[in-house]
Design a protein around this motif. Structure first.
Motif, PDB file in Angstrom:
ATOM      1  N   ASP A  83       0.833  -1.212   0.000  1.00  0.00           N
ATOM      2  CA  ASP A  83       0.000   0.000   0.000  1.00  0.00           C
ATOM      3  C   ASP A  83       0.868   1.263   0.000  1.00  0.00           C
ATOM      4  O   ASP A  83       0.580   2.229  -0.719  1.00  0.00           O
ATOM      5  CB  ASP A  83      -0.910   0.005   1.221  1.00  0.00           C
ATOM      6  N   ARG A  84       1.916   1.226   0.790  1.00  0.00           N
ATOM      7  CA  ARG A  84       2.812   2.397   0.879  1.00  0.00           C
ATOM      8  C   ARG A  84       3.523   2.639  -0.450  1.00  0.00           C
ATOM      9  O   ARG A  84       3.690   3.790  -0.878  1.00  0.00           O
ATOM     10  CB  ARG A  84       3.815   2.165   2.010  1.00  0.00           C
ATOM     11  N   LEU A  85       3.937   1.562  -1.101  1.00  0.00           N
ATOM     12  CA  LEU A  85       4.628   1.708  -2.379  1.00  0.00           C
ATOM     13  C   LEU A  85       3.695   2.220  -3.468  1.00  0.00           C
ATOM     14  O   LEU A  85       4.068   3.082  -4.267  1.00  0.00           O
ATOM     15  CB  LEU A  85       5.230   0.363  -2.803  1.00  0.00           C
ATOM     16  N   VAL A  86       2.477   1.669  -3.524  1.00  0.00           N
ATOM     17  CA  VAL A  86       1.534   2.073  -4.570  1.00  0.00           C
ATOM     18  C   VAL A  86       1.252   3.564  -4.494  1.00  0.00           C
ATOM     19  O   VAL A  86       1.150   4.250  -5.525  1.00  0.00           O
ATOM     20  CB  VAL A  86       0.234   1.249  -4.463  1.00  0.00           C
ATOM     21  N   LYS A  87       1.141   4.085  -3.288  1.00  0.00           N
ATOM     22  CA  LYS A  87       0.880   5.519  -3.120  1.00  0.00           C
ATOM     23  C   LYS A  87       2.023   6.377  -3.673  1.00  0.00           C
ATOM     24  O   LYS A  87       1.835   7.558  -3.975  1.00  0.00           O
ATOM     25  CB  LYS A  87       0.662   5.848  -1.645  1.00  0.00           C
ATOM     26  N   ALA A  88       3.220   5.758  -3.815  1.00  0.00           N
ATOM     27  CA  ALA A  88       4.388   6.503  -4.301  1.00  0.00           C
ATOM     28  C   ALA A  88       4.609   6.316  -5.796  1.00  0.00           C
ATOM     29  O   ALA A  88       5.585   6.842  -6.348  1.00  0.00           O
ATOM     30  CB  ALA A  88       5.640   6.060  -3.537  1.00  0.00           C
ATOM     31  N   THR A  89       3.718   5.579  -6.470  1.00  0.00           N
ATOM     32  CA  THR A  89       3.869   5.362  -7.914  1.00  0.00           C
ATOM     33  C   THR A  89       3.101   6.416  -8.696  1.00  0.00           C
ATOM     34  O   THR A  89       2.400   7.257  -8.133  1.00  0.00           O
ATOM     35  CB  THR A  89       3.341   3.965  -8.314  1.00  0.00           C
ATOM     36  N   GLU A  90       3.229   6.334 -10.027  1.00  0.00           N
ATOM     37  CA  GLU A  90       2.486   7.246 -10.894  1.00  0.00           C
ATOM     38  C   GLU A  90       1.013   6.843 -10.994  1.00  0.00           C
ATOM     39  O   GLU A  90       0.208   7.570 -11.578  1.00  0.00           O
ATOM     40  CB  GLU A  90       3.099   7.254 -12.310  1.00  0.00           C
TER      41      GLU A  90
END
Length: 486
Positions: A83-90
């Motif tokens: 979840d944390r990574l997805v929020k940092a993607t485009e």
């Protein structure tokens, strides 16, 4: 033909699913600039943009990797990191459903539908949260960059072109040549995608607040694990058409990407939380799929066991047990074969062996009360000893090969004579190995802790790889470390 050693069926992974973690081990360290992997716009469109996976597809895929692995703490951590990574993607609005797989192989992959899969083998190898997050960021990048769709589209287009040339234009030779050339194009396309996913993954890792150097550390651990297999003679030769670039090459790339972001020490690794989450997870083979204990292989579900001759290192793969000596000059294979009702063992041996069997070499035997047929086959560069053995309702094939003209007897005879039934008591006593996290105390050393590892060989090196320790680096009192225990 199914070989029921494990439930893994690699053929289920179609082109759209080829998003694997491991790379080949060829010695390539040159840096290649990342190139966007794009299907030319003029190419005929053969697939839709998104290919969703049904629940049935999901169930088949999970079954092919040994089923779902239940580890609530580890699943919660992987889901939180995702979840944390997805929020940092485009594409921060996309969602992913995480599944842990009960497989000892080091693997992770994501589907365009938003399903993300991580094996327990990968969780065991990673040493902190940032390393695990690096793998997840790489796989998420494959999805956000639409790599699976692009690769499938290119593969289908290449197949379509070669078929048209062969069938419609009545030029089979040119069609076959185009199809062969397309394999090289697809391999290069896949490697380009891997570099692109690596670069995007490192950027996402940093934006999410994790240590961007975690990617290099994990790939280094992966490379060291492959080296251990090479040392045991178990790793296959690098495939020039492998979809992944060499691991050293990827390490160079991700290290350079991390340095462009900042110096080491940027971001968190969250090692203590990670080790707490993986403490107690299973390590290595699932007993139901067969276990290797030193030179002994035990398969309780099939009810058979054997002991390899001295000098052989064993590997329990999806379809067979493979073994080899360190120099590679002697190899063995043990697998289960399907038979027709009433089919004799001599017929089984001939039907499952492609080369000629030496005239007069077929011999009927009894091995510990089991009927068996043994034979000899000689190839150009190898001398083979073969046997088919029936244990209960199951039929097994045993092959030992020796390089050159040397007959592998009497080692083959000792191996054949070791075949035995697994008793119910022995089957019940089998337990998977597991990870145990311990805290180092003053006086502890890497050598001392490694002696507590329940592994067959090279315990110190395996301890160092599992804990991200370079050779010669000692343990620090008060810090947690992973052990493999029974």
């Amino acid at each position: 033909m199914e070989r029921p050693f494990t439930r893994t069926q690699p053929a289920l992974l179609a082109a759209a699913l080829v998003l694997l973690v491991a790379g080949c081990t060829s010695d390539q360290t040159g840096a290649l600039p990342p190139v966007a992997a794009v299907v030319p716009p003029e190419a005929p469109r053969t697939t839709g943009r998104d290919r969703t996976a049904t629940d049935a597809d999901h169930a088949k895929l999970v079954a092919s990797f040994g089923g779902e692995y239940r580890a609530p703490a580890a699943l919660r951590l992987v889901s939180d990191v995702t979840d944390r990574l997805v929020k940092a993607t485009e594409r921060p609005d996309e969602t992913y459903a995480v599944t842990l797989l009960d497989s000892p192989v080091v693997n992770a992959f994501a589907l365009p539908s938003g399903r993300l899969y991580v094996t327990r083998g990968l969780l065991a190898l990673a040493d902190d949260t940032s390393e695990m997050a690096a793998v997840l960021a790489h796989e998420i990048a494959h999805v956000t960059l639409r790599h699976a769709t692009a690769r499938t589209e290119m593969a289908l287009r290449s197949e379509l072109v070669s078929k048209v040339v062969a069938d419609v234009l009545n030029d089979p030779a040119t069609g076959a040549l185009l199809q062969d050339q397309s394999r090289f194009v697809l391999a290069r396309f896949s490697r380009t995608q891997e570099f692109e996913a690596d670069q995007a993954g490192v950027r996402t890792l940093a934006r999410a607040g994790y240590d961007p150097f975690g990617a290099a550390r994990f790939l280094t651990a992966l490379n060291r694990t492959m080296s251990l297999r090479v040392g045991a003679g178990l790793a296959s030769e690098p495939d020039m058409l492998a979809t992944h670039p060499s691991t050293p090459e990827r390490i160079t790339q991700v290290t350079q990407a991390a340095r462009r972001i900042g110096a080491p020490g940027l971001g968190v690794d969250d090692r203590n939380r990670y080790l707490a989450a993986v403490d107690g997870i299973a390590y290595g083979d699932n007993p139901a799929d067969g276990l290797i204990r030193g030179r002994r292989f035990i398969h309780p579900r099939l009810g058979v066991a054997f002991e390899a001759p001295d000098g052989f290192a064993l590997d329990n793969t999806a379809r067979a047990v493979l073994g080899t000596t360190p120099d590679g000059h002697r190899r063995l294979l043990f697998d289960a074969v399907e038979t027709n009702p009433g089919q004799g063992l001599e017929e089984v041996l001939k039907a499952t062996w492609n080369d000629a069997i030496e005239t007069g070499s077929i011999e009927n035997r009894m091995v510990n009360g089991f009927p068996a047929v043994a034979a000899v086959s000689k190839g150009k560069d190898w001398f083979f000893r073969l046997a088919a053995v029936r244990v209960g309702t199951n039929t097994f094939r045993m092959i030992m090969a020796a390089k050159g003209a040397a007959d592998p007897e009497p080692a083959f005879g000792r191996w054949l004579a070791s075949v035995a039934v697994v008793t119910s008591e022995e089957a019940r006593s089998l337990r998977p190995l597991r990870l145990q996290v311990v805290t180092a105390v003053p006086g502890d050393t890497a050598e001392g802790l490694s002696r507590r590892m329940a592994v067959a060989d090279r315990a110190l090196e395996r301890f160092q790889v599992l804990n991200g320790l370079d050779r010669g680096v000692g343990v620090r009192p008060g810090q947690p470390y992973k052990l493999v225990v029974e």
